[in-house]
Design a protein around this motif. Structure first.
Motif, PDB file in Angstrom:
ATOM      1  N   ALA A  56       0.852  -1.192   0.000  1.00  0.00           N
ATOM      2  CA  ALA A  56       0.000   0.000   0.000  1.00  0.00           C
ATOM      3  C   ALA A  56       0.891   1.247   0.000  1.00  0.00           C
ATOM      4  O   ALA A  56       2.008   1.225   0.523  1.00  0.00           O
ATOM      5  N   THR A  57       0.407   2.335  -0.579  1.00  0.00           N
ATOM      6  CA  THR A  57       1.173   3.578  -0.640  1.00  0.00           C
ATOM      7  C   THR A  57       0.610   4.585   0.358  1.00  0.00           C
ATOM      8  O   THR A  57      -0.607   4.776   0.431  1.00  0.00           O
ATOM      9  N   VAL A  99       0.206  11.701   7.957  1.00  0.00           N
ATOM     10  CA  VAL A  99       0.334  10.603   7.004  1.00  0.00           C
ATOM     11  C   VAL A  99      -1.072  10.220   6.550  1.00  0.00           C
ATOM     12  O   VAL A  99      -1.976  10.068   7.373  1.00  0.00           O
ATOM     13  N   THR A 100      -1.242  10.075   5.224  1.00  0.00           N
ATOM     14  CA  THR A 100      -2.533   9.682   4.661  1.00  0.00           C
ATOM     15  C   THR A 100      -2.358   8.489   3.729  1.00  0.00           C
ATOM     16  O   THR A 100      -1.267   8.214   3.240  1.00  0.00           O
ATOM     17  N   LEU A 101      -3.453   7.809   3.478  1.00  0.00           N
ATOM     18  CA  LEU A 101      -3.473   6.701   2.537  1.00  0.00           C
ATOM     19  C   LEU A 101      -3.529   7.253   1.119  1.00  0.00           C
ATOM     20  O   LEU A 101      -4.256   8.206   0.846  1.00  0.00           O
ATOM     21  N   VAL A 102      -2.757   6.648   0.208  1.00  0.00           N
ATOM     22  CA  VAL A 102      -2.749   7.078  -1.187  1.00  0.00           C
ATOM     23  C   VAL A 102      -3.346   6.010  -2.083  1.00  0.00           C
ATOM     24  O   VAL A 102      -4.271   6.267  -2.848  1.00  0.00           O
ATOM     25  N   LYS A 103      -2.815   4.769  -1.981  1.00  0.00           N
ATOM     26  CA  LYS A 103      -3.251   3.723  -2.898  1.00  0.00           C
ATOM     27  C   LYS A 103      -3.208   2.362  -2.213  1.00  0.00           C
ATOM     28  O   LYS A 103      -2.228   1.998  -1.583  1.00  0.00           O
ATOM     29  N   SER A 104      -4.290   1.614  -2.395  1.00  0.00           N
ATOM     30  CA  SER A 104      -4.361   0.255  -1.882  1.00  0.00           C
ATOM     31  C   SER A 104      -3.659  -0.688  -2.844  1.00  0.00           C
ATOM     32  O   SER A 104      -3.595  -0.437  -4.042  1.00  0.00           O
ATOM     33  N   THR A 122      -6.261  10.416   8.468  1.00  0.00           N
ATOM     34  CA  THR A 122      -4.910  10.962   8.526  1.00  0.00           C
ATOM     35  C   THR A 122      -4.367  10.740   9.930  1.00  0.00           C
ATOM     36  O   THR A 122      -5.082  10.914  10.908  1.00  0.00           O
ATOM     37  N   SER A 123      -3.109  10.375  10.007  1.00  0.00           N
ATOM     38  CA  SER A 123      -2.450  10.271  11.290  1.00  0.00           C
ATOM     39  C   SER A 123      -1.534  11.484  11.434  1.00  0.00           C
ATOM     40  O   SER A 123      -0.556  11.621  10.703  1.00  0.00           O
ATOM     41  N   LYS A 124      -1.874  12.382  12.352  1.00  0.00           N
ATOM     42  CA  LYS A 124      -1.079  13.594  12.584  1.00  0.00           C
ATOM     43  C   LYS A 124       0.237  13.223  13.266  1.00  0.00           C
ATOM     44  O   LYS A 124       0.268  12.362  14.137  1.00  0.00           O
ATOM     45  N   ILE A 125       1.312  13.901  12.858  1.00  0.00           N
ATOM     46  CA  ILE A 125       2.651  13.608  13.363  1.00  0.00           C
ATOM     47  C   ILE A 125       3.339  14.904  13.778  1.00  0.00           C
ATOM     48  O   ILE A 125       3.257  15.902  13.065  1.00  0.00           O
ATOM     49  N   THR A 126       4.033  14.888  14.918  1.00  0.00           N
ATOM     50  CA  THR A 126       4.826  16.029  15.370  1.00  0.00           C
ATOM     51  C   THR A 126       6.271  15.806  14.931  1.00  0.00           C
ATOM     52  O   THR A 126       6.898  14.826  15.319  1.00  0.00           O
ATOM     53  N   LEU A 127       6.781  16.721  14.109  1.00  0.00           N
ATOM     54  CA  LEU A 127       8.135  16.573  13.557  1.00  0.00           C
ATOM     55  C   LEU A 127       9.001  17.770  13.935  1.00  0.00           C
ATOM     56  O   LEU A 127       9.396  18.567  13.081  1.00  0.00           O
TER      57      LEU A 127
END
Length: 170
Positions: A56-57, A99-104, A122-127
Motif C-alpha cells: 500500500a502507498t 500521514v494519509t493513505l494514497v493507494k491500496s 490521517t495520522s497527525k505527526i509532530t516533527l
C-alpha cells in the motif's frame, strides 16, 4: 605570541563546533513509522480480523498556515507486514504534518473510510525537536482501507464486541 596562536586555534575550533551544531539542527532527521491494514468487517477500526496490507502507498505531507501550502511531501509503500517507514529531513515545528493513505494494493480492499472519525483518515505527526519527544522515531496511528463486502467471520466478532453493524456505516 604563542598564547595568541593557541587562543586563535581554540576560537576557530569552537566556531567550527558551533557551526556543526547549527547544521545538524537544520538537517534534523525523523523516522515516521506506521502500518496499513485492510479492515475486513467494514466497521472502520482496527480489530483482530484486520489484515496487514503489503504494497500500500502512504504519503506524508506538511503544510504551512494555509491548507494549500504544502511545504514537505514524501511517499513510501508498506513492506510484507504492512509496515512503512518515512525518513524525514528537517524540523517541521511550525507546520502541520500527517500521514494519509494514497493507494491500496488490493482491489477487493480499496475503499477509503469516509464516515465518522474516519473521514479523510490521517495520522497527525509532530516533527520537531521542540516537542518533548527525545527519540527521532515518530509512531503514526494505523491507517486502513475497507473491503467492499464484509467477510463471513465478522458476525462472530460483532457478537464478541457487542456491536450492531447495522448501526454503523462506512
Amino acid at each position: 605570541m604563542a598564547s595568541s596562536i593557541k587562543f586563535a586555534v581554540l576560537l576557530a575550533g569552537a566556531l567550527l563546533l558551533s557551526l556543526a551544531d547549527v547544521a545538524k539542527a537544520q538537517d534534523a532527521l525523523f523516522v515516521v513509522e506506521g502500518e496499513v491494514y485492510c479492515e475486513v468487517c467494514r466497521i472502520n477500526f482496527i480489530n483482530k480480523l484486520s489484515v496487514p496490507m503489503a504494497g500500500a502507498t502512504v504519503r506524508l505531507e506538511c503544510r504551512g498556515e494555509e491548507i494549500t501550502n504544502i511545504t514537505y511531501k514524501l511517499e513510501n509503500t508498506t513492506d510484507s507486514g504492512g509496515h512503512y517507514q518515512l525518513n524525514v529531513v528537517g524540523d517541521h515545528g511550525t507546520e502541520e504534518c500527517g500521514v494519509t493513505l494514497v493507494k491500496s494494493s488490493q482491489t477487493d480492499c480499496d475503499i477509503l473510510p469516509n464516515e465518522g472519525w474516519a473521514i479523510e483518515p490521517t495520522s497527525k505527526i509532530t516533527l520537531t525537536k521542540n516537542s518533548g519527544f527525545h527519540d527521532k522515531v515518530r509512531h503514526a496511528n494505523p491507517l486502513g482501507f475497507t473491503k467492499k463486502e464484509r467477510d463471513a467471520g465478522c458476525a462472530a466478532l460483532f457478537k464478541e464486541l457487542e456491536i450492531n453493524p447495522d448501526e454503523m456505516s462506512v
